[in-house]
Every structure is written in C-alpha cells, then in structure tokens.
Design a protein around this motif. Structure first.
Motif, mmCIF file in Angstrom:
data_model
loop_
_atom_site.group_PDB
_atom_site.id
_atom_site.type_symbol
_atom_site.label_atom_id
_atom_site.label_comp_id
_atom_site.label_asym_id
_atom_site.label_seq_id
_atom_site.Cartn_x
_atom_site.Cartn_y
_atom_site.Cartn_z
ATOM 1 N N SER A 23 51.193 29.264 37.044
ATOM 2 C CA SER A 23 52.325 29.568 37.912
ATOM 3 C C SER A 23 52.483 31.081 37.921
ATOM 4 O O SER A 23 52.261 31.735 36.897
ATOM 5 N N PRO A 24 52.872 31.662 39.055
ATOM 6 C CA PRO A 24 52.959 33.125 39.106
ATOM 7 C C PRO A 24 54.061 33.655 38.196
ATOM 8 O O PRO A 24 55.064 32.966 37.952
ATOM 9 N N VAL A 25 53.864 34.853 37.709
ATOM 10 C CA VAL A 25 54.856 35.534 36.876
ATOM 11 C C VAL A 25 55.052 36.915 37.474
ATOM 12 O O VAL A 25 54.097 37.683 37.581
ATOM 13 N N GLY A 26 56.261 37.219 37.874
ATOM 14 C CA GLY A 26 56.535 38.510 38.494
ATOM 15 C C GLY A 26 56.741 39.600 37.466
ATOM 16 O O GLY A 26 57.736 40.318 37.493
ATOM 17 N N ASP A 27 55.826 39.728 36.575
ATOM 18 C CA ASP A 27 55.919 40.641 35.441
ATOM 19 C C ASP A 27 54.836 41.703 35.616
ATOM 20 O O ASP A 27 53.644 41.375 35.633
ATOM 21 N N PRO A 28 55.209 42.975 35.763
ATOM 22 C CA PRO A 28 54.184 44.001 35.996
ATOM 23 C C PRO A 28 53.295 44.273 34.793
ATOM 24 O O PRO A 28 52.390 45.098 34.883
ATOM 25 N N LEU A 29 53.529 43.580 33.682
ATOM 26 C CA LEU A 29 52.684 43.786 32.506
ATOM 27 C C LEU A 29 51.509 42.814 32.433
ATOM 28 O O LEU A 29 50.790 42.794 31.431
ATOM 29 N N THR A 30 51.311 41.993 33.469
ATOM 30 C CA THR A 30 50.244 40.996 33.354
ATOM 31 C C THR A 30 48.861 41.642 33.201
ATOM 32 O O THR A 30 48.082 41.228 32.344
ATOM 33 N N VAL A 31 48.553 42.626 34.028
ATOM 34 C CA VAL A 31 47.236 43.268 33.910
ATOM 35 C C VAL A 31 47.110 43.999 32.570
ATOM 36 O O VAL A 31 46.097 43.828 31.861
ATOM 37 N N PRO A 32 48.096 44.816 32.166
ATOM 38 C CA PRO A 32 47.996 45.423 30.822
ATOM 39 C C PRO A 32 47.861 44.388 29.712
ATOM 40 O O PRO A 32 47.101 44.593 28.761
ATOM 41 N N ASN A 33 48.586 43.274 29.811
ATOM 42 C CA ASN A 33 48.455 42.224 28.798
ATOM 43 C C ASN A 33 47.028 41.681 28.758
ATOM 44 O O ASN A 33 46.474 41.437 27.679
ATOM 45 N N LEU A 34 46.440 41.484 29.926
ATOM 46 C CA LEU A 34 45.058 40.994 29.960
ATOM 47 C C LEU A 34 44.106 42.019 29.350
ATOM 48 O O LEU A 34 43.195 41.662 28.583
ATOM 49 N N MET A 35 44.319 43.284 29.659
ATOM 50 C CA MET A 35 43.432 44.315 29.110
ATOM 51 C C MET A 35 43.578 44.421 27.593
ATOM 52 O O MET A 35 42.608 44.710 26.888
ATOM 53 N N LEU A 36 44.776 44.179 27.079
ATOM 54 C CA LEU A 36 44.946 44.146 25.626
ATOM 55 C C LEU A 36 44.155 42.995 25.020
ATOM 56 O O LEU A 36 43.501 43.146 23.984
ATOM 57 N N ALA A 37 44.218 41.838 25.661
ATOM 58 C CA ALA A 37 43.458 40.683 25.156
ATOM 59 C C ALA A 37 41.961 40.977 25.184
ATOM 60 O O ALA A 37 41.221 40.595 24.263
ATOM 61 N N GLU A 38 41.507 41.667 26.229
ATOM 62 C CA GLU A 38 40.092 42.041 26.295
ATOM 63 C C GLU A 38 39.724 42.991 25.155
ATOM 64 O O GLU A 38 38.654 42.870 24.546
#
Length: 584
Positions: free
Chosen positions: A325-340
């Motif tokens: 489900s979509p999340v209107g959180d601008p930290l999604t890409v940074p969160n993904l890059m942290l996981a990477e």
C-alpha cells in the motif's frame, strides 16, 4: 526470498485451481492448498502440515524456547529444530489463541483448515496479509500484487481507499486500494469460512487496566518503579531481537528512540554493532552531530549515507512499487538505501527506534491535546474530526483536490472517521493521552511504520526489527500513568528516565526535531519535471481522480496559507506512482 499464498473452498480441486491461477504454477491434483510465491521479496516458508492442517507464513519468533516449553508442558512437544512457521502452527493447533498470544515476534500465518482459511497476524502488525473471495473460494496472500492478478477476482480501484490515503498518507485499517481485497488486522485470528462468512477473534489488545501485570507491585507506585521495570523490558526486547553469533545494524537518526536502541545493542550484543545515519547534503540541516555523538559514546562502527535529490528522483518509482500500500513518506527511498547499505555490509538484521512516539507519546499529539483544552463541542465525532485535521495531509483539501465526479462517487462511501473514532472515546483506555497512543499504535504503527520497514528491508534480504514495538513494552507503557509519559512539557519522560544512564544528557534531553527531509527542494529541482509529467499527464487525467488546476496551483507554491504544498504534492505523486505500479 518469497512470499506466500493459500486458497480454500468447498472442494479441493476448485481451491487448487484458484491457487494455481494466483501463483502461475500448474494446477496438480496432489498439490498442497498453500504455496510460496517466488520472485517477490519476503521471508515466507512452508508449507507445513500438522493433523490435517496446512500452513504457510512469514514467521520470525523471538521466544522459541518459551514456546517449546509451553508445548512440552501441554504434552505436545515440538521438535527443537522445527522452523518458526511450524512452531507457530503447533502453538495455535495445540494451545489455541493462548498459544498465539504467547508468541513474540513478527509473523503472519495462513492456515488451511479443511474448507476454511485461518489468518493469524502478530500483535502489533510487523508483518501483514491480505485476503479476498472469488470463484467460490477464499484466497489469502502476503503479496497484494498476487491478488491483483487473480483472474477470478476482477478487482479495480477502491475509491474510498483513495480518500483514506489522501487523509492519512497511508491506509489505516482493513481497507486496501484494490476493491474486494482486505488486510487482516494485527492481534487477530480471522477465520474465513467456506460459506463466505468470517469470524474474528482478538487475542491481544493493549489496555490501561493491566497496571499490576508484568511484575509490578500493588499499590500506588512512584515513577522510578515504572522506569526501572521499563528498563528491564527494553533490555529483554532488544536482547531477544539481536542475531545470535552475528554483527547487527542499528539505524541511528540521533533522536532519543534510535539512540537508546543503539546504546542497548552496544551494551548487550557480543558482536560488532554497526550504525547508519542519513545526510541530505552538508548545506541542509541535519542531526549528524547527535548521531555521531551517540555512535562515539557507544563505540559503534558508524557510517553516514548521503542521499541526493537526484537519487530520490531516479529511484522513487521502483521504491513505491515495493510497497503493498502506498506510504506518503518522503523517507521511503532513503530507507531503502539504508537497507541496501546494511545488506551490502553483510548484515542480516537491523534494529531501529520506531515505536517511541506511538507507544510513549511524541509531539504529534500536541495539536489534539490543545484542541481538547479549547473544544466547545463535546461529541465524539468532533474529536475524531479534529484528529483527521491534525494529520495535516490532504483531508481539508479534498473538495479542491478531487474531481466533481470523484466527490459524487464518494458521497455514499463510509467516512475515514470510522478508522479513528473507536479509539478516541473511553473504552480500553480511559485517559485522552492513552486513547491517542492507542489510535496511533493501531493505525499508523500497524499500517504505515511497521509494514514500510518490513517491505523495504525484506527487499534486501534484511530483517528490520523494532524493540520499542515489543508487546510487553507496549503493555507496560499503557500501564504507566499518563503523567509519567507526558510529565509537564517533557514527552516520553519515563522512556528517557529508563535509559538516562546509557546516553549523554544532550541526547536524552534534546527536543524532538524529526528528520528534516528537503521535499520542497526536491520538488522544485530533480522531481519537478517528473511530477508534472505524471500528475498532469494523460494517464492521470484519464483516471479522473485529481483536479489538474489544483495540482498546478500547488506546483507554483500557491494555494495554501502555510508552505505545505510540497507535502501535499508528495502525497499525490506517491499515489500516482503506486497506481501505475499496480496497473490501475
């Protein structure tokens, strides 16, 4: 890495046919009624069988030894090395809801019980599962995308869920953006019967009536007792989430929540602790001074990841597509890059400080507390309305944002108030602060924070674990008198006192600032052209949901008294990308 799915219906052949249609595998007469879905990132395992039951799930348990002992005491000993999914199945089959209640961890389990499906979701909602009915069968899956492509279902866009998303910036309950598809709720055991009916059992719900549970003495207690007990619970919650024999990652923002998890991990773990922080560029405000101070204080191996607007623009679509489900959180890409980064360093478990605000109270409760002091309408509906407005997303913009056609179609749909109103009146919680925390826990905690962490970390083969969302920590938080959570003007007071000796006072006593994400700058820069193309393009116009004139006004930085156009545009951009990813 895989997710999972199961089907049940009045006859086995029909259920197997529908399952094959969902998974894309050939239908075989001897096939199990549950299967893994390869190619989608998740932690699924199974199928497991026990006494005529078949189950698949995404199950990580933090208290295996306790569960094995409970089964042995009941005369139903389980093999010591059985997988977590099988162990949870045994707990439910042998001990019922009490066996599920005893399980600590992140889990969903889908059980085929004859012609019925049984869905079990963990207490707080760390993992999730979706379900639907078509072709005379029930189907459940940890992948919403798999149900999207179920031929018998013929699903489409759920307009009421669009309104909910624009109100909350996530979907706060059972609703999904796919018509006819629902999400199981946390802390519930849901039985989907062959005749099309369903029954639901709540096996855990927080309550402030458990004040003497969990080892607290009877009588009026001083604040130090609550803080001391909380410290023990925080240590247990962190210790149980540390990977055995491996180094661990902690996502360290520099706020008190992630800092205390870092300090506890450094104190309790026998292997290296790696910490990760984000920077959006030296020219922008950041919290790197605090995170660096904590990393040095705790002796961690610290790494700072710089995220540029160009990277966000390049990766936003693929990141949104990872979410159910979509999340209107601008930290999604940074969160993904942290996981990477965590996965790239060879770590498989990352801890985080998520949960501090929903469980102990953060600054976002302040508008509601102020409203309560000045309200002149005592009705429960007025409080729920104020709560929706306090989100400050697009709720008040809906008349100007949605097209007349969309507004007419929504006229008879249930209002988003229904998701919050049950929590905002005396029931399980008596005080207003606890009602707000309960609402935050059951809406944002279960349907935004935890599910986002799970999907983004799972995409990299990492498990994201949240000690502050531990069930026993939550029970204790609600058992703690509200005045020790909000002590005067000090938020999360008992949490800070519980770990005061672990952190520098400059971190413990610092005011909450939150992650300052340069959304406006990104939308004026690398995301400007993309936003215009997507939100004003032909595909969006054909869908007929959003008014182009309002989008243009916001893109010019107009149409709002306060400069919040960036956050609103981010919301609709995220929605547009998600709808495209799901071919809607």
């Amino acid at each position: 890495m895989a997710r999972c799915c199961a089907c049940a219906g009045p006859d086995d052949d029909r259920a197997r046919t529908q399952l094959a249609a969902i998974t894309g595998a050939p239908a075989r007469p001897d096939a199990a009624p549950a299967a893994l879905i390869d190619g989608e990132p998740g932690h699924a395992s199974g199928p497991f069988t026990l006494d005529g039951l078949t189950a698949v799930g995404e199950v990580t348990l933090h208290n295996r030894s306790e569960l094995l002992a409970a089964l042995a005491a009941a005369g139903a000993a389980a093999p010591a090395g059985c997988p977590d999914g099988e162990l949870l199945l045994r707990c439910w089959a042998r001990l019922g809801a009490a066996g599920v209640r005893a399980a600590e961890g992140m889990f969903v389990l889908i059980v085929v019980d004859g012609a019925d499906l049984v869905l079990i979701r963990d207490q707080v909602g760390a993992r999730t599962v979706f379900y639907a009915r078509a072709g005379g069968c029930w189907a459940a899956s940890t992948s919403l995308r798999s149900l999207r492509h179920w031929p018998a279902l013929g699903t489409g866009l759920n307009l009421a869920a669009v309104r909910s998303f624009l109100t909350f910036a996530y979907l706060p309950g059972e609703e999904t953006l796919l018509s006819g598809v629902l999400e199981a709720l946390p802390g519930r055991i849901l039985r989907l019967a062959a005749d099309g009916t369903s029954t639901q059992e709540s096996y855990w719900e927080p309550s402030d009536a458990v004040a003497r549970a969990d080892g607290l003495p009877a009588g009026e207690l001083g604040p130090g007792v609550y803080a001391s007990r909380l410290r023990t619970l925080l240590e247990d919650a962190t210790r149980s989430r540390l990977p055995q024999g491996e180094k661990v990652a902690v996502l360290l923002s520099g706020g008190v929540d992630s800092s205390l998890v870092t300090a506890l991990a450094a104190e309790l773990h026998t292997h290296p602790v790696h910490t990760y922080s984000i920077s959006f560029g030296d020219e922008l405000p950041n919290e790197l001074g605090y995170s660096g101070l904590v990393a040095e204080h705790c002796g961690t191996r610290h790494r700072i990841l710089t995220v540029s607007g160009d990277q966000v623009a390049a990766r936003l679509a693929d990141t949104v597509a990872l979410l159910d489900s979509p999340v209107g959180d601008p930290l999604t890409v940074p969160n993904l890059m942290l996981a990477e980064a965590v996965a790239g360093d060879g770590l498989r478990v990352s801890l985080n400080g998520e949960g501090g605000d929903p469980v102990f109270g953060g600054p976002k409760n302040l508008p509601m507390l102020v409203h309560e002091l000045h309200r002149d309408d005592p009705s429960p509906g007025a409080r729920a309305e104020a709560y929706l407005r306090s989100y400050r997303k697009c709720y008040q913009d809906l008349p100007a944002l949605l097209t007349p056609e969309a507004l007419r179609a929504l006229a008879d749909e249930p209002h988003p108030e229904r998701f919050v109103a049950p929590y905002l009146r005396p029931g399980a919680m008596q005080s207003l602060l606890n009602q707000l925390l309960h609402c935050n826990l059951r809406t944002k905690g279960a349907h935004h924070i935890l599910t986002k962490v799970e999907r983004l970390t799972a995409s990299q083969g990492v498990q994201g674990r949240s000690p502050l969302f531990d069930r026993r920590v939550i029970d204790h938080a609600f058992a703690t008198p509200p005045r020790w959570k909000l002590n005067g003007t000090v938020e999360k007071w008992v949490l800070k006192e519980a770990v005061r000796d672990l952190l520098p006072d400059t971190v413990t006593d610092r005011p909450k600032s939150g992650m300052r994400v340069p959304v406006q700058k990104w939308l004026r820069g690398p995301l400007h052209e993309l936003s215009g193309d997507l939100l004003l393009g032909g595909r969006s116009r054909q869908r007929g949901l959003l008014r182009p004139d309002t989008i243009r006004t916001w893109m010019r930085g107009e149409g709002a008294l306060l400069p919040r156009q960036g956050g609103k545009l981010w919301l609709v951009l995220t929605l547009e990308l998600w709808l495209r990813a799901y071919d809607l």
